[in-house]
Each structure stands twice: as C-alpha cells, then as structure tokens.
Write a protein that holds these residues in place. Structure first.
Motif, mmCIF file in Angstrom:
data_model
loop_
_atom_site.group_PDB
_atom_site.id
_atom_site.type_symbol
_atom_site.label_atom_id
_atom_site.label_comp_id
_atom_site.label_asym_id
_atom_site.label_seq_id
_atom_site.Cartn_x
_atom_site.Cartn_y
_atom_site.Cartn_z
ATOM 1 N N LEU A 114 6.081 0.820 -0.528
ATOM 2 C CA LEU A 114 4.634 0.736 -1.466
ATOM 3 C C LEU A 114 3.810 -0.412 -0.645
ATOM 4 O O LEU A 114 2.485 -0.272 -0.797
ATOM 5 C CB LEU A 114 5.171 0.064 -2.603
ATOM 6 N N LEU A 115 4.284 -1.319 0.044
ATOM 7 C CA LEU A 115 3.509 -2.522 0.567
ATOM 8 C C LEU A 115 2.692 -1.821 1.909
ATOM 9 O O LEU A 115 1.791 -2.439 2.085
ATOM 10 C CB LEU A 115 4.421 -3.357 1.218
ATOM 11 N N VAL A 116 3.290 -0.779 2.500
ATOM 12 C CA VAL A 116 2.336 -0.216 3.317
ATOM 13 C C VAL A 116 1.498 0.714 3.037
ATOM 14 O O VAL A 116 0.232 0.868 3.436
ATOM 15 C CB VAL A 116 3.354 0.415 4.495
ATOM 16 N N LEU A 117 1.884 1.679 2.006
ATOM 17 C CA LEU A 117 1.180 2.681 1.225
ATOM 18 C C LEU A 117 0.006 2.304 0.373
ATOM 19 O O LEU A 117 -1.132 2.993 0.387
ATOM 20 C CB LEU A 117 2.013 3.827 0.854
ATOM 21 N N ALA A 118 0.191 1.321 -0.238
ATOM 22 C CA ALA A 118 -0.802 0.738 -1.200
ATOM 23 C C ALA A 118 -2.085 0.378 -0.536
ATOM 24 O O ALA A 118 -3.308 0.771 -0.681
ATOM 25 C CB ALA A 118 -0.373 -0.351 -1.972
ATOM 26 N N VAL A 125 -3.883 3.372 1.181
ATOM 27 C CA VAL A 125 -4.825 4.407 0.068
ATOM 28 C C VAL A 125 -5.997 3.719 -0.386
ATOM 29 O O VAL A 125 -6.985 4.321 -0.437
ATOM 30 C CB VAL A 125 -3.600 4.816 -1.081
ATOM 31 N N ALA A 126 -5.838 2.513 -0.548
ATOM 32 C CA ALA A 126 -6.941 1.820 -1.016
ATOM 33 C C ALA A 126 -8.167 1.860 0.188
ATOM 34 O O ALA A 126 -9.154 2.067 -0.360
ATOM 35 C CB ALA A 126 -6.476 0.240 -1.227
ATOM 36 N N VAL A 127 -7.806 1.540 1.548
ATOM 37 C CA VAL A 127 -8.872 1.756 2.454
ATOM 38 C C VAL A 127 -9.192 3.159 2.360
ATOM 39 O O VAL A 127 -10.631 3.529 2.640
ATOM 40 C CB VAL A 127 -8.120 1.398 3.800
ATOM 41 N N GLY A 128 -8.359 4.080 2.625
ATOM 42 C CA GLY A 128 -8.906 5.647 2.675
ATOM 43 C C GLY A 128 -9.828 5.952 1.268
ATOM 44 O O GLY A 128 -10.836 6.668 1.476
ATOM 45 N N SER A 129 -9.484 5.171 0.094
ATOM 46 C CA SER A 129 -10.251 5.671 -0.813
ATOM 47 C C SER A 129 -11.672 5.034 -1.041
ATOM 48 O O SER A 129 -12.767 5.867 -1.320
ATOM 49 C CB SER A 129 -9.600 5.251 -2.346
ATOM 50 N N THR A 130 -11.917 3.979 -0.182
ATOM 51 C CA THR A 130 -13.217 3.579 0.117
ATOM 52 C C THR A 130 -14.088 4.514 1.068
ATOM 53 O O THR A 130 -15.136 4.242 1.049
ATOM 54 C CB THR A 130 -13.102 2.043 0.516
#
Length: 57
Positions: A43-47, A50-55
């Motif tokens: 979770l610490l890596v994927l969150a 995903v946040a950067v990818g969604s921007t």
C-alpha cells in the motif's frame, strides 16, 4: 408509469472443499505479521504510484 422488468437468475449453490492448513499453531503469529507487513508495504508503494498516475491521465 411502467416499471422496468427485472430479470432474476438463480444459480444452484456449489460448495468448494478447501484443504486444511498444515501450519503449526505456533507459526501463525509470524505468518500473520509477515502478511500484514507485506500488505502495508504494498500500500505504501502503490498508493503514491496510483496518485501520480491519476494526475497524468
């Protein structure tokens, strides 16, 4: 006012037989701890990824 028709599908119940665990009882605490640490690390890596990818989208 006409109500929409709702189709229902009935599926017969199927049971899945799972094998019993062969893990010794004294190891369960360590196994749960390892799973919890692995999940937290994921979770610490994927969150942030995903946040950067969604921007970018």
């Amino acid at each position: 006012m006409d109500l929409p028709l709702v189709a229902t599908v009935t599926v017969p119940l199927r049971f899945v037989v799972l094998p019993r665990s062969q893990v010794a009882a004294h190891r369960l605490g360590a196994i749960r701890r390892d799973w919890a640490l692995s999940t937290a690390a994921s979770l610490l890596v994927l969150a942030p990824v995903v946040a950067v990818g969604s921007t970018l989208v």
